[in-house]
Design an enzyme around this catalytic site. Structure first.
Site: not given
Length: 340
Positions: A69-70, A72-76, A89, A191
């Site tokens: 997954g990805s 706004g601030f990163g990818s996992v 992450k 959030d």
């Protein structure tokens, strides 16, 4: 570069920086390759038992990065580390707002020293990456427990699985327990939404993604317009009105977001439609909330029993909302009223 958020707000009290010429990690002390904060290596799940997160990633032990997954601030990524399945992450550098992306990385570590069934556990984090694992657009890397690939948003919107009263109440209680624990340690998530609640293989909810979180000082609220909190954002559909107005934030902001999330669990719908700016204005100026009065789900006897909890959670005044501690009895009372 030092963190825009004071490092002392992010690290456990018993973790002290020391010089290390090995694996590079948190930017507190300098050496030839970068900087590090050394703590004893602790095996995962018995192999490396862990009360604290590590600030050293042993890169040679990392295997098989698979994107999952990805945002706004990163990818996992899903990976293997020291023989265990983990989530990795990478917090990416936002070219439009580098400060915000750096703050997002450090905010991810606000709950790193905490351990709870309903919170995703941080295993290790670092701001330096060896060349073999290099990513020029990355600010830092975080290793976390791998919970699974499903979140509540997928269950709500994309799944045909039944989401009856017993199930959504159980999920809501999981989230409330996680928030109660976070708030007891003065961490505000900021959030809370279905997409940031992961489901384990045992169908247990775990709160994830602390990139907007804030660690409060004892007995203090924090101004959401403080320069050091320029990363504070969250998702506009779930954001408390006091934050939209730039007022001080408190744990009650998470309770508002919980209320919107609970409504989604009950209805399996998105809270608002229409233009983003219109929604933002209406939430503040006209107390816009997701539909309850005319929604068919809430016209039944069961639905009417849910209304008071929702109304309290998304009250315009934070002081009128229940605390996370008070949420669990309210949910248990609702369970009893529903005959579950």
């Amino acid at each position: 570069m030092p963190s825009p958020i004071p490092v002392t707000r992010l690290l456990p009290k018993d973790m002290c920086p020391c010089l290390d010429i090995g694996t590079c990690s948190s930017p507190l002390t300098k050496h030839s390759f970068g900087t590090t904060l050394q703590v004893p290596v602790q095996r995962l799940h018995g192999k490396v038992a862990s009360r604290l997160w590590s600030t050293v990633i042993h890169w040679k032990e990392l295997r098989a990065l698979v994107p999952v997954g990805s945002g706004g601030f990163g990818s996992v990524y899903k990976a293997e580390y020291l023989g265990e399945t983990v989530a990795l992450k990478r917090v990416k550098k936002c070219t439009k707002n580098t400060l915000a992306s750096r703050q997002s990385f450090w905010a991810e570590l606000n709950a790193a020293h905490l351990r709870h069934t309903n919170i995703v556990r941080v295993i290790a984090a670092t701001t330096c990456v060896p060349p073999d694992f290099g990513d020029e657009g990355s600010i830092g890397t975080i290793l976390m427990e791998f919970v699974g690939s499903r979140n509540l948003q997928q269950i709500i919107s994309e799944s045909a699985e039944p989401l009856g009263e017993d199930r959504w109440l159980r999920y809501a209680s999981d989230i409330a327990r996680g928030l109660r624990f976070l708030h007891s340690h003065r961490v505000v998530h900021l959030d809370v939404k279905p997409a940031n609640v992961l489901l384990s293989s045992a169908d247990v909810c775990k709160i994830a993604d602390f990139g907007c979180s804030v660690k409060l000082d004892h007995g203090c609220e924090v101004s959401s317009i403080s320069p050091r909190l320029s990363h504070v954002g969250g998702t506009y559909t779930h954001r408390a009105p006091e934050l939209l107005k730039g007022e001080a934030l408190s744990p009650q902001a998470d309770i508002f977001s919980f209320g919107i999330t609970l409504w989604q669990l009950i209805t399996r719908e998105q809270p608002y439609t229409g233009d983003r700016q219109h929604v933002l204005y209406a939430v503040v100026a006209h107390s816009l909330r997701p539909s309850v009065q005319d929604h068919p789900v809430f016209l039944s006897e069961q639905g009417r029993l849910c209304r008071p909890v929702l109304s309290r959670c998304w009250s315009a005044e934070g002081r009128c909302r229940p605390s996370a501690e008070e949420l669990l009895p309210l949910l248990e009372q609702l369970r009893a009223q529903l005959g579950l």
